[in-house]
Design a protein around this motif. Structure first.
Motif, mmCIF file in Angstrom:
data_model
loop_
_atom_site.group_PDB
_atom_site.id
_atom_site.type_symbol
_atom_site.label_atom_id
_atom_site.label_comp_id
_atom_site.label_asym_id
_atom_site.label_seq_id
_atom_site.Cartn_x
_atom_site.Cartn_y
_atom_site.Cartn_z
ATOM 1 N N ARG A 48 -7.684 24.059 -18.577
ATOM 2 C CA ARG A 48 -8.156 25.063 -17.607
ATOM 3 C C ARG A 48 -9.616 24.818 -17.245
ATOM 4 N NH1 ARG A 48 -5.137 28.762 -15.677
ATOM 5 N NH2 ARG A 48 -3.130 29.088 -16.657
ATOM 6 N N THR A 50 -13.099 26.041 -16.128
ATOM 7 C CA THR A 50 -13.672 27.362 -16.414
ATOM 8 C C THR A 50 -15.068 27.595 -15.815
ATOM 9 O OG1 THR A 50 -14.521 26.471 -18.482
ATOM 10 C CG2 THR A 50 -12.406 27.629 -18.604
ATOM 11 N N ASN A 52 -17.137 29.012 -13.423
ATOM 12 C CA ASN A 52 -17.090 29.982 -12.324
ATOM 13 C C ASN A 52 -18.227 29.800 -11.337
ATOM 14 O OD1 ASN A 52 -15.268 31.944 -11.484
ATOM 15 N ND2 ASN A 52 -16.802 33.542 -11.804
ATOM 16 N N ALA A 85 -7.561 25.922 -10.652
ATOM 17 C CA ALA A 85 -8.457 27.076 -10.858
ATOM 18 C C ALA A 85 -8.808 27.778 -9.553
ATOM 19 C CB ALA A 85 -9.731 26.630 -11.573
#
Ligand SMILES: Cc1cc2nc3c(=O)[nH]c(=O)nc-3n(C[C@H](O)[C@H](O)[C@H](O)COP(=O)(O)O)c2cc1C
Length: 190
Positions: A48, A50, A52, A85
């Motif tokens: 994943r 991650t 942001n 994502a």
């Protein structure tokens, strides 16, 4: 001021060299700020992505140019993790009408780069972005010597990234950056 983000992954530095050229071209357009956003494998945990901050920087951009090496005929696994994502943004239609473009680097003159460019365009289409290809017939000084129109292609294998992609490929990348930036600026001023 329009912002164009160049979002890329590079395993060994060749796509990074191309990304820098694309950002240089985009930043040359008056009224456009270009920024380089690197997909770092350290930002991927259990598959994943991650980071942001990168997603929020794209939220704030008017144009987005994706760059990936061609690995096994498509984007790198790291780039795919980043793409996954973006699904929340897809659901919210957060990136609709951003201007999109793409480039890739691989060792073969073709090397199946086309399917990598199409993969990145598909992501952009899913988000409702406006795709901008390369308006450049192969010409003098080796510009667009690899003859892609969906985006920009560069060639590099085991050579150090200071040597490949070559100057012609990087100039082709600059032209893509300029073109995406010009369209992003025009649309922003409408
Ligand atoms: C796992 C892997 C898969 C690759 N697959 C391809 C391919 O399908 N076609 C090709 O022409 N080159 C392929 N290559 C070569 C890379 O695309 C080439 O070395 C490129 O310059 C790497 O860019 P980078 O330094 O940004 O990672 C592959 C390399 C690796 C490591």
């Amino acid at each position: 001021m329009a912002t164009v983000s160049v979002v890329y992954h590079s395993g060994m530095g060749h796509t990074k060299a191309m990304a820098e050229a694309v950002a240089k071209g985009a930043g040359e357009v008056e009224g456009v700020k270009a920024e380089l956003l690197a997909i770092d494998p350290a930002d991927i945990t259990d598959g994943r992505f991650t980071n942001n901050d990168i997603l929020e920087r794209i939220d704030a951009s008017d144009g987005v140019i994706f760059g990936s090496p061609t690995y096994m005929g498509s984007v790198s696994g790291q780039m795919e993790c980043f793409f996954d994502a973006t699904a929340e943004r897809w659901y919210k239609r957060a990136w609709v009408d951003k201007v999109g473009g793409a480039f890739t680097v691989s060792s073969g003159p073709s090397g199946d780069k086309f399917s990598t460019l199409v993969r990145m365009a598909t992501l952009a289409m899913q988000h409702g972005m406006i795709w901008v290809g390369l308006d450049m017939i192969p010409g003098g000084e080796g510009l667009n010597r690899l003859s892609f129109y969906f985006g920009a292609g560069g060639q590099a294998g085991q050579e150090p990234p200071e040597e490949a992609p070559n100057e012609a490929d990087k100039k082709t990348g600059e032209a893509l950056g300029r073109r995406v930036a010009e369209v992003a600026r025009k649309l922003k001023s409408v």
